[in-house]
Write an enzyme that holds these catalytic residues in place. Structure first.
Site, mmCIF file in Angstrom:
data_model
loop_
_atom_site.group_PDB
_atom_site.id
_atom_site.type_symbol
_atom_site.label_atom_id
_atom_site.label_comp_id
_atom_site.label_asym_id
_atom_site.label_seq_id
_atom_site.Cartn_x
_atom_site.Cartn_y
_atom_site.Cartn_z
ATOM 1 C CB SER A 139 -0.650 0.291 1.166
ATOM 2 O OG SER A 139 -1.163 1.083 1.310
ATOM 3 C CE1 TYR A 152 -3.957 -2.691 5.032
ATOM 4 C CE2 TYR A 152 -3.014 -0.226 4.791
ATOM 5 C CZ TYR A 152 -3.898 -1.651 4.015
ATOM 6 O OH TYR A 152 -3.252 -1.645 3.150
#
Length: 262
Positions: A139, A152
């Site tokens: 990401s 995350y």
């Protein structure tokens, strides 16, 4: 450019979102697929939308004691594997002070430990065949952290360190690593994201609802695989923040504190 036709490609997290879109896009390229996730019924639905060969192999990335056996089953389906796409993952929607340690551990189990266990299990197979590719869906938060995503972001940062090492250790054996860093993509990931108490977020974020179409993201990932890119960034203005942090870290710090990510 490497052809994906007839390649055996194992996709984790294939039951929805980027994994589902990738499975469909790769099937159209003539790949032979192994589709993995926890929900068998959803995997079967994805399979119906693929063309060509696709085998289902349910797995739970948090069940560490099952992953050796799952890898053996994956190898037995076609006799070998050419590409592993580590896509299985879970997101987060909570501030640090309200996030339990059990939530951080679960995020790391799904996003980091499960995927690297499969990688460790497969790397000798790739070395023995003198070919193989790990495609890792990270990401943009693997390059910089944002508010509300501490666990995350940490899990995605960890992936970069691990796979940089894999790339350096096995390049002589023709083992390739492609790190993929999507920005905001329109998927249901915000629904299953964990809140600080471990419960599901159960709603679509405004930001997520305006994200890149998942099919467009999948096409860009397929292109990166074909070109054996080391690392690729996919998205809009959020990608620019990677370069701002790299070259203007003080400016980045001022911008990121004002970013609305929910």
């Amino acid at each position: 450019m490497a052809s994906l036709s007839n390649k055996v490609i194992w996709v984790t997290g294939a039951s929805s979102g980027i994994g589902e879109a990738l499975a469909i896009a790769l099937s159209r390229k003539g790949a032979r697929l192994i589709l993995s996730a926890r929900r068998t019924e959803e995997l079967d639905r994805v399979k119906q939308n693929c063309v060509g060969e696709a085998q289902l192999l349910p797995l739970d990335l948090t069940a560490a004691d099952t992953l050796d056996d799952v890898t053996r089953k994956a190898l037995s389906l076609y006799g070998h594997i050419d590409v592993l796409i580590n896509n299985g993952g879970i997101s987060q929607r909570s501030f640090v002070h309200e996030t339990g340690m059990d939530v951080y551990r679960r995020i790391m189990e799904v996003n980091f430990f499960g995927g690297i266990a499969l990688t460790r299990n497969l790397v000798s197979h790739f070395v023995s065949r003198k070919q193989g590719q790990f495609v890792v869906i990270s990401s943009v938060t693997g390059k910089y952290g944002t508010p509300f995503r501490s666990g995350y972001a940490a899990s995605k940062h960890a992936l970069h360190g691990f796979y940089d090492a894999v790339r350096a250790e096995y390049w002589k054996d023709n083992v390739r690593v492609t790190m993929v860093c999507p920005g905001v993509v329109k998927t249901a990931i915000s629904y299953s994201a964990l809140k600080g108490d471990g419960s599901k977020n159960n709603k679509m974020d405004d930001l997520q609802s305006k994200g890149m179409p998942v099919e467009k993201c999948a096409d860009a990932i397929v292109n990166a695989m074909e070109n054996e890119r080391d690392e690729v960034y996919i998205g809009g203005k959020e990608v620019l923040m990677i370069y701002i942090k790299r070259f203007f870290p003080s400016l980045f710090s001022k911008i990121i504190r004002k970013v609305v990510v929910r």
